[in-house]
Design an enzyme around this catalytic site. Structure first.
Site, PDB file in Angstrom:
ATOM      1  N   ASN A 154      -0.307  -2.758  89.464  1.00 21.71           N
ATOM      2  CA  ASN A 154       0.027  -2.285  90.800  1.00 21.71           C
ATOM      3  C   ASN A 154       0.680  -0.903  90.646  1.00 21.71           C
ATOM      4  O   ASN A 154       0.739  -0.363  89.544  1.00 21.71           O
ATOM      5  CB  ASN A 154       0.986  -3.290  91.473  1.00 21.71           C
ATOM      6  N   ASN A 164       2.650   5.993  97.982  1.00 24.37           N
ATOM      7  CA  ASN A 164       2.507   5.370  99.296  1.00 24.37           C
ATOM      8  C   ASN A 164       3.627   4.371  99.521  1.00 24.37           C
ATOM      9  O   ASN A 164       4.101   3.713  98.592  1.00 24.37           O
ATOM     10  CB  ASN A 164       1.120   4.727  99.463  1.00 24.37           C
ATOM     11  N   ALA A 165       4.042   4.333 100.779  1.00 22.72           N
ATOM     12  CA  ALA A 165       5.042   3.340 101.200  1.00 22.72           C
ATOM     13  C   ALA A 165       4.568   2.752 102.525  1.00 22.72           C
ATOM     14  O   ALA A 165       5.242   2.806 103.545  1.00 22.72           O
ATOM     15  CB  ALA A 165       6.411   3.990 101.356  1.00 22.72           C
ATOM     16  N   GLY A 189      -5.837   1.265  87.730  1.00 18.42           N
ATOM     17  CA  GLY A 189      -4.852   2.346  87.606  1.00 18.42           C
ATOM     18  C   GLY A 189      -5.486   3.674  87.244  1.00 18.42           C
ATOM     19  O   GLY A 189      -5.797   3.908  86.080  1.00 18.42           O
ATOM     20  N   CYS A 223       5.981  -8.170  96.224  1.00 19.47           N
ATOM     21  CA  CYS A 223       6.708  -8.250  97.508  1.00 19.47           C
ATOM     22  C   CYS A 223       8.164  -8.642  97.274  1.00 19.47           C
ATOM     23  O   CYS A 223       8.467  -9.428  96.379  1.00 19.47           O
ATOM     24  CB  CYS A 223       6.108  -9.323  98.397  1.00 19.47           C
ATOM     25  N   GLY A 227      -3.679  -6.354 101.422  1.00 20.10           N
ATOM     26  CA  GLY A 227      -2.716  -7.447 101.345  1.00 20.10           C
ATOM     27  C   GLY A 227      -2.597  -8.175 102.681  1.00 20.10           C
ATOM     28  O   GLY A 227      -2.454  -7.529 103.718  1.00 20.10           O
TER      29      GLY A 227
END
Ligand SMILES: Cc1cc2nc3c(=O)[nH]c(=O)nc-3n(C[C@H](O)[C@H](O)[C@H](O)COP(=O)(O)O)c2cc1C
Length: 306
Positions: free
Chosen positions: A194, A71-72, A245, A132, A48
């Site tokens: 996503n 994940n972050a 996915g 986002c 991104g």
């Protein structure tokens, strides 16, 4: 080397195969170039990229889960100038389409980055990550609100002549509605899904495993959800669909085509096996040959009721 059976045209993006690598799981390709000939990939979807550099979230940013990971990362990236001046010139040595995954905190940011990338040598298309948070609307993710989705996709559409591919969030009640809105706003294709919002807690220390508390779930755990959503969207809209996915094997990929995907992306599998996308490509070709199909498009949407 890929075979003619896999050659795919996605609204003007010519790919040797329909197997791409998913945003955020393959960097900008360089990190993987010791293991993989990037020219053998269908397409590279970049990490991104925002107008200005983003710092991302503090650690810990990754947690393993049964059959997947959370994940972050927080969409950490160096910004569009670094993409244009450093990453794209390096990527141009390879014969592979580069789809830039774009992110923004306002509609104007999305439109501006789309404008900046329009006509840049080596950019084949834009994947619009609408997951986002919109800072002007209290941090609600663009992609979970129909009106904001319409506005942001419409603004990107107006700002570029490149193929526009919104990437749908699964964290909605009605994925079909969101896909329809994207198409009406001018999307050339849609990619889905996503990550799914989740969390993890360490029972012994009684602590959340991610500093951000919540993160995005990916990997095999999400495959049934992704497959269901791809099938639903494929039934409803008339643009190419990129399925994502939990695709770890060629068999997984075949399931997505049968559900209605025209192309697929390999994400978390790249962390387990850097050659996953290449092996999936070879496995897809082998599947087509073994079942007597002349081209991958022949199996799209072919799944039938039991
Ligand atoms: C570490 C990590 C970083 C990611 N970064 C991005 C990103 O920058 N933009 C984006 O649209 N999706 C991002 N994703 C989501 C993936 O592209 C993909 O949609 C998701 O992981 C589901 O596919 P998978 O189960 O094959 O991993 C990221 C996923 C992971 C695991």
């Amino acid at each position: 080397m890929t075979s003619d059976r896999l050659a795919t045209d996605l609204r003007g993006i010519h790919m040797k195969s329909p197997v791409m690598v998913a945003s955020g799981t393959f960097g900008f390709g360089k990190e993987y170039s010791d293991f993989v000939n990037l020219s053998d990939l269908g397409a590279i979807v970049t990490k991104g990229t925002s107008l200005e550099p983003w710092e991302g979230n503090p650690p810990d940013r990754i947690a393993e889960t049964p059959a997947g990971m959370l994940n972050a990362i927080g969409l950490q990236n160096d910004g569009v100038d670094s993409l244009i001046n450093e990453k794209l010139p390096w990527l141009r040595q390879f014969d592979v389409p580069v789809i830039v995954n774009i992110i923004g905190k306002t509609v104007d940011e999305y439109a501006e980055i789309a404008r900046r990338l329009d006509g840049v040598d080596g950019v084949a298309g834009l994947e619009v990550n609408i997951s986002c948070p919109n800072v002007k609307h209290g941090g609600i993710a663009f992609g979970i609100d129909p009106k904001m989705t319409e506005t942001v996709v419409g603004a990107v559409r107006k700002a570029t002549s490149l193929p526009v591919i919104p990437k749908l969030s699964p964290n909605v009640t009605d994925i079909v509605l969101m896909a329809r809105i994207c198409v009406e706003a001018g999307a050339d294709a849609v990619s889905l899904i996503n990550t799914l919002l989740g969390t993890a807690i360490d029972a012994e220390t009684r602590t959340f495993k991610l500093a951000n508390i919540t993160g995005g779930l990916s990997g095999p755990a999400i495959k049934p959800v992704a497959l269901r959503m791809v099938w639903q969207v494929a039934e409803a809209v008339d643009v190419p669909i990129i399925g994502i996915g939990g695709i770890m094997t060629a068999g997984d990929a075949v399931e997505f085509f049968l559900a209605g995907a025209d192309a697929i992306q390999v994400g978390t599998a790249n962390f387990v096996n850097p050659e996953a996308a290449i092996e999936i490509t070879a496995g897809l070709d082998e599947y087509l040959a073994r079942h007597g199909f002349g081209h991958i498009s022949e199996i799209v949407g072919m799944a039938k009721r039991c």
